[in-house]
Design a protein around this motif. Structure first.
Motif, PDB file in Angstrom:
ATOM      1  N   UNK A 328     -30.569  58.963  26.514  1.00 27.97           N
ATOM      2  CA  UNK A 328     -30.830  58.045  27.618  1.00 27.97           C
ATOM      3  C   UNK A 328     -31.981  57.090  27.299  1.00 27.97           C
ATOM      4  N   UNK A 329     -33.046  57.612  26.728  1.00 25.29           N
ATOM      5  CA  UNK A 329     -34.215  56.772  26.461  1.00 25.29           C
ATOM      6  C   UNK A 329     -33.941  55.740  25.365  1.00 25.29           C
ATOM      7  N   UNK A 330     -32.966  56.036  24.490  1.00 27.14           N
ATOM      8  CA  UNK A 330     -32.662  55.114  23.389  1.00 27.14           C
ATOM      9  C   UNK A 330     -31.676  54.026  23.790  1.00 27.14           C
ATOM     10  N   UNK A 331     -31.026  54.202  24.941  1.00 28.19           N
ATOM     11  CA  UNK A 331     -30.002  53.247  25.343  1.00 28.19           C
ATOM     12  C   UNK A 331     -30.543  52.181  26.273  1.00 28.19           C
ATOM     13  N   UNK A 332     -29.634  51.353  26.746  1.00 32.75           N
ATOM     14  CA  UNK A 332     -29.981  50.299  27.695  1.00 32.75           C
ATOM     15  C   UNK A 332     -29.018  50.365  28.866  1.00 32.75           C
ATOM     16  N   UNK A 333     -29.436  49.800  29.985  1.00 32.30           N
ATOM     17  CA  UNK A 333     -28.619  49.815  31.195  1.00 32.30           C
ATOM     18  C   UNK A 333     -28.137  48.400  31.471  1.00 32.30           C
ATOM     19  N   UNK A 334     -26.832  48.249  31.648  1.00 33.99           N
ATOM     20  CA  UNK A 334     -26.275  46.928  31.952  1.00 33.99           C
ATOM     21  C   UNK A 334     -26.882  46.391  33.245  1.00 33.99           C
ATOM     22  N   UNK A 335     -27.264  45.118  33.198  1.00 30.93           N
ATOM     23  CA  UNK A 335     -27.833  44.489  34.380  1.00 30.93           C
ATOM     24  C   UNK A 335     -29.340  44.442  34.403  1.00 30.93           C
ATOM     25  N   UNK A 336     -29.985  45.232  33.525  1.00 35.48           N
ATOM     26  CA  UNK A 336     -31.443  45.187  33.431  1.00 35.48           C
ATOM     27  C   UNK A 336     -31.852  44.225  32.320  1.00 35.48           C
ATOM     28  N   UNK A 337     -33.008  43.604  32.453  1.00 40.58           N
ATOM     29  CA  UNK A 337     -33.472  42.686  31.404  1.00 40.58           C
ATOM     30  C   UNK A 337     -33.541  43.368  30.044  1.00 40.58           C
ATOM     31  N   UNK A 338     -33.268  42.619  29.005  1.00 43.74           N
ATOM     32  CA  UNK A 338     -33.332  43.162  27.647  1.00 43.74           C
ATOM     33  C   UNK A 338     -34.718  43.727  27.377  1.00 43.74           C
ATOM     34  N   UNK A 339     -34.736  44.885  26.744  1.00 45.60           N
ATOM     35  CA  UNK A 339     -36.005  45.524  26.417  1.00 45.60           C
ATOM     36  C   UNK A 339     -36.520  46.450  27.499  1.00 45.60           C
ATOM     37  N   UNK A 340     -35.857  46.468  28.665  1.00 46.57           N
ATOM     38  CA  UNK A 340     -36.271  47.387  29.729  1.00 46.57           C
ATOM     39  C   UNK A 340     -35.878  48.804  29.350  1.00 46.57           C
ATOM     40  N   UNK A 341     -36.872  49.670  29.295  1.00 48.94           N
ATOM     41  CA  UNK A 341     -36.625  51.047  28.855  1.00 48.94           C
ATOM     42  C   UNK A 341     -36.689  51.982  30.063  1.00 48.94           C
ATOM     43  N   UNK A 342     -35.659  52.760  30.222  1.00 47.57           N
ATOM     44  CA  UNK A 342     -35.603  53.721  31.326  1.00 47.57           C
ATOM     45  C   UNK A 342     -35.558  55.116  30.730  1.00 47.57           C
ATOM     46  N   UNK A 343     -36.407  56.004  31.228  1.00 45.75           N
ATOM     47  CA  UNK A 343     -36.490  57.362  30.685  1.00 45.75           C
ATOM     48  C   UNK A 343     -36.353  58.380  31.818  1.00 45.75           C
ATOM     49  N   UNK A 344     -36.264  59.649  31.418  1.00 43.17           N
ATOM     50  CA  UNK A 344     -36.153  60.741  32.384  1.00 43.17           C
ATOM     51  C   UNK A 344     -36.936  61.937  31.885  1.00 43.17           C
ATOM     52  N   UNK A 345     -37.397  62.751  32.810  1.00 42.68           N
ATOM     53  CA  UNK A 345     -38.118  63.981  32.494  1.00 42.68           C
ATOM     54  C   UNK A 345     -37.258  65.167  32.899  1.00 42.68           C
TER      55      UNK A 345
END
Length: 398
Positions: A328-345
């Protein structure tokens, strides 16, 4: 009213009523096209019976052919709809061969070599073959539920009706030379009554199956989170309790993984709720793919998720959580600006003994809190075990 006329009108009336009921049901469940096909099947059989009793101006022979064409179309629709209802591939080739062969034989003994007895045998044997074909398709799923088993048995009974009853009546009361007195014969009376009974039984079974479909859909809706497609909290807890009971009975290990999206509120505030929904849906799809069919995955809060993993110890559950975290942390989410990193604990706990779901979730939640507190985008384990009461050996012996 003449008894023969009453019997002749019985089947068309039943067929039209059942056909209308299935079509009305389809209007409310458009995603189940087999209901419309069932409605067409029963409605089409009605003129088939009427044209057996009433002759059209085009003549007796053509009226009989049209009547049996209606019967054949109805039988094909009914066979295909029943098979489609249970997710089986409709055997179109087999249906076409049996139906076409039956009509071709019927036409031969109607126009080329006129013989009423062989016409009766040809069309009944074709319908008997269709019934056996449906039974063969239902055989692999007959133990999936009561309606499947009942329809399987009814298909076999229908084939017996077309083969055995027809042969028995023809042998005992035949051969039939002409239509004079035919509609007062034992063949026609038993054909109408057996068709009425089997039609009602098949229709009742299919209505029951449709009702069960609706109940399952309602249960799915009440147990599923619409945004993520995962189980909601209620659905997850019910499924998890069931898995825990099964694993306890078999003495299998079980582990629980809790996950929480990092800085989700800030992401929502910065990019909007639509972006937040896409983040949740994206994480849920990765979690569902990683979980597969072996465990239960649910969205138990706004941005909090849970996965119960049977046959999994603490080490294996940690590997599972690390794999999802890294993916998840290595991927990207469609619709978010390029380079936006989303992570989870992640917090992980393995079941101890016959530990209930609530304390297991509490321990996993404590581990998750440590992961959030210590920098996020990480996995923490719960090594805590439920408290046990120490009983001295002297008291045990006493």
């Amino acid at each position: 009213m003449d008894t023969s006329l009453f019997i002749a009108l019985l089947n068309p009336t039943i067929a039209l009523a059942l056909g209308a009921a299935f079509i009305v049901l389809w209007f409310y469940q458009r995603h189940r096209p087999y209901l419309a096909v069932l409605g067409i099947s029963y409605c089409v059989s009605a003129p088939g019976f009427l044209f057996q009793y009433f002759t059209l101006p085009i003549g007796l022979a053509l009226t009989k052919l049209i009547s049996n064409i209606f019967f054949t179309v109805a039988a094909c629709c009914l066979s295909g709809a029943i098979v489609a209802r249970y997710g089986r591939q409709v055997p179109r080739l087999g249906i076409c061969v049996l139906a076409g062969g039956g009509l071709a034989s019927f036409s031969w003994f109607l126009f080329i070599d006129p013989d009423l007895t062989w016409r009766i045998l040809a069309i009944n044997f074709a319908f008997g073959g269709l019934s056996l074909l449906v039974a063969a398709e239902l055989r692999p799923v007959r133990n999936n539920g009561p309606t499947e088993n009942i329809l399987f048995v009814l298909s076999l009974l229908s084939s017996i009706n077309f083969f055995v009853r027809t042969l028995a009546v023809v042998i005992v009361h035949g051969p039939f030379v002409s239509y004079d007195g035919f509609y007062n014969s034992s063949y026609w009376t038993t054909a109408l009554l057996s068709h009425a009974l089997l039609s009602l039984l098949i229709a009742l079974s299919l209505f029951t199956a449709a009702a069960l479909d609706v109940m399952r859909a309602l249960k799915t809706e009440t147990h599923t989170d619409p945004l993520s497609g995962l189980l909601n909290r209620r659905g997850f807890e019910e499924r998890a309790e069931l898995l825990l009971q099964r694993c306890a009975a078999a003495k299998f290990p079980v582990a629980l993984v809790l996950a929480d999206l990092d800085h989700f509120k800030a992401l929502n505030d910065l990019h909007g709720h639509a972006a937040g929904d896409r983040v949740i849906a994206d994480f849920a799809s990765k979690l569902r793919a990683a979980t597969g069919a072996r465990g239960a995955a649910g969205r138990i809060g706004g941005e909090e998720f849970a996965v119960l993993l049977p046959l999994t110890d603490l080490a294996a559950a940690r590997l599972f959580a690390e794999a999802v975290r890294a993916l998840y942390s290595a991927g990207s989410v469609d619709g978010l600006p390029a380079g936006t990193r989303v992570t989870a604990s992640f917090g992980v706990a393995a079941r101890s003994g016959e530990e209930a779901l609530e304390p297991l979730m509490r321990r996993a939640d404590d581990a998750l809190y440590k992961a959030k507190k210590n920098g996020r985008d990480s996995v923490r384990l719960s090594y805590e075990r439920p408290e046990t009461i120490f009983v001295p050996e002297q008291l045990k012996a006493g």
